[in-house]
Design a protein around this motif. Structure first.
Motif, mmCIF file in Angstrom:
data_model
loop_
_atom_site.group_PDB
_atom_site.id
_atom_site.type_symbol
_atom_site.label_atom_id
_atom_site.label_comp_id
_atom_site.label_asym_id
_atom_site.label_seq_id
_atom_site.Cartn_x
_atom_site.Cartn_y
_atom_site.Cartn_z
ATOM 1 N N PHE A 121 1.091 -1.448 -0.204
ATOM 2 C CA PHE A 121 -0.187 0.253 -0.061
ATOM 3 C C PHE A 121 1.296 1.383 0.497
ATOM 4 O O PHE A 121 0.656 2.573 -0.232
ATOM 5 N N LEU A 129 -0.959 4.730 4.144
ATOM 6 C CA LEU A 129 -1.302 3.475 4.105
ATOM 7 C C LEU A 129 -1.123 4.694 6.172
ATOM 8 O O LEU A 129 -2.263 4.023 6.393
ATOM 9 N N GLN A 130 -0.509 5.420 5.938
ATOM 10 C CA GLN A 130 -0.629 6.121 7.127
ATOM 11 C C GLN A 130 -1.349 6.852 7.125
ATOM 12 O O GLN A 130 -1.743 6.810 7.871
ATOM 13 N N LYS A 137 -3.787 7.106 4.285
ATOM 14 C CA LYS A 137 -5.277 6.357 4.238
ATOM 15 C C LYS A 137 -6.053 7.576 4.108
ATOM 16 O O LYS A 137 -7.111 7.670 4.270
ATOM 17 N N SER A 138 -5.956 8.043 2.439
ATOM 18 C CA SER A 138 -6.540 9.314 1.750
ATOM 19 C C SER A 138 -7.704 8.344 1.057
ATOM 20 O O SER A 138 -7.952 7.126 0.632
ATOM 21 N N LEU A 170 -6.852 6.791 -1.565
ATOM 22 C CA LEU A 170 -6.532 5.302 -1.512
ATOM 23 C C LEU A 170 -6.892 4.388 -0.903
ATOM 24 O O LEU A 170 -7.310 3.040 -2.264
ATOM 25 N N LYS A 171 -8.247 4.641 -0.468
ATOM 26 C CA LYS A 171 -9.020 3.199 -0.376
ATOM 27 C C LYS A 171 -10.235 3.501 -1.414
ATOM 28 O O LYS A 171 -10.779 1.954 -1.711
ATOM 29 N N TRP A 210 -8.546 0.988 -3.871
ATOM 30 C CA TRP A 210 -8.480 -0.534 -3.119
ATOM 31 C C TRP A 210 -9.466 -1.342 -2.775
ATOM 32 O O TRP A 210 -9.577 -2.359 -2.342
ATOM 33 N N VAL A 233 -7.957 -1.714 5.587
ATOM 34 C CA VAL A 233 -7.241 -0.334 4.912
ATOM 35 C C VAL A 233 -8.385 0.316 4.883
ATOM 36 O O VAL A 233 -8.472 1.171 4.895
ATOM 37 N N ILE A 234 -9.179 0.304 4.187
ATOM 38 C CA ILE A 234 -10.339 0.156 3.363
ATOM 39 C C ILE A 234 -11.391 0.778 4.445
ATOM 40 O O ILE A 234 -12.056 1.678 4.060
#
Ligand code: SAM
Length: 227
Positions: A171, A176-177, A179-180, A183-184, A187, A225-226
């Motif tokens: 990621f 990963l930090q 988590k915008s 990004l979500k 994924w 993550v999501i």
């Protein structure tokens, strides 16, 4: 005027940089940076004649021949010691190709260069290569433009060896930090794709159970993550 994708790449080029843009096509990135007075010099490398000629005519048209040199060469072979390149951009290609270019061109690296990489897919390959070659990721960006999601990975030579976790390689340690939302979105759609694959495999009677489990674990990893 650059695309948001290339502008984001450009933002990581330091003032006074000596840039190599590998796979430059029209040389839009070095031309823009030269017009803005950001870079001292640039090489626009291209392995294919058509794009190489695009670069030549763009540089000519902007009368930037004193600043930017177009070279027909495979990967990092475009870089010569006298260029004193300190920043390398490889953008708009698959992660595997970017990794191959870095790996097969190692002899042209002094290992003092900043690498600004924009893989279209296969970002994990790029991060793994950076880790294995003593680079440290210093920044990452993710952005959506024209129906695509792009990642930009900036790496500097590492002072100490870095080891990323499996999740960080997949990621991105910074992404990963952060988590915008982008990004979500990325994924979530990968998870949907995987779930369809799992469904199809479960319907096929002879699908290997181990593979199904592997994909299910991947879905679970993405879920974290999501959330
Ligand atoms: N870098 C620009 C950008 O991000 O907008 C252009 C990207 S374009 C999609 C990819 C370019 O990489 C093509 O022009 C292709 O010819 C070039 N390319 C592919 N493999 C290469 C290699 N091994 N060495 C140099 N250029 C390469």
């Amino acid at each position: 005027h650059l695309s948001n994708r290339l502008q984001t790449v450009a933002d990581f080029v330091k003032p006074g940089a000596r840039l190599a843009d590998i796979g430059s096509d029209h040389a839009y990135l070095p031309v823009h940076l030269a017009k803005q007075g950001v870079i001292q010099a640039a090489v626009a490398g291209e392995v294919v004649k058509g794009p190489y000629h695009n670069a030549v005519s763009e540089i000519d048209g902007e009368q930037l021949n004193a600043v930017i040199t177009a070279r027909l060469a495979d990967g990092l072979a475009a870089i010569q010691p006298d260029d004193q390149i300190d920043t390398i951009v490889i953008a708009g290609m698959g992660g595997t190709l970017i990794t191959n270019i870095l790996e097969s061109g190692k002899a042209h690296l002094t290992h003092h260069e900043r690498l600004i990489l924009q893989p279209n897919v296969g970002e994990d390959h790029v991060r793994r290569w950076l880790q294995d070659n003593h680079y440290q990721i210093v920044a990452e960006r993710i952005l959506a433009e024209d129906g695509h999601i792009y990642e930009i990975i900036v790496a500097d030579p590492a002072e100490h060896a870095v080891k990323y976790s499996a999740a960080e390689l997949k990621f991105g340690p910074f992404l990963l930090q952060e988590k915008s939302p982008v990004l979500k979105t990325k994924w979530r759609s990968e998870q949907t794709r995987l779930q369809q694959v799992i469904q199809t495999m479960k319907q096929a009677k002879n699908a290997p159970e181990a593979k199904i489990q592997e994909f299910e674990q991947e879905c679970q990893q993405i879920q974290e993550v999501i959330l």
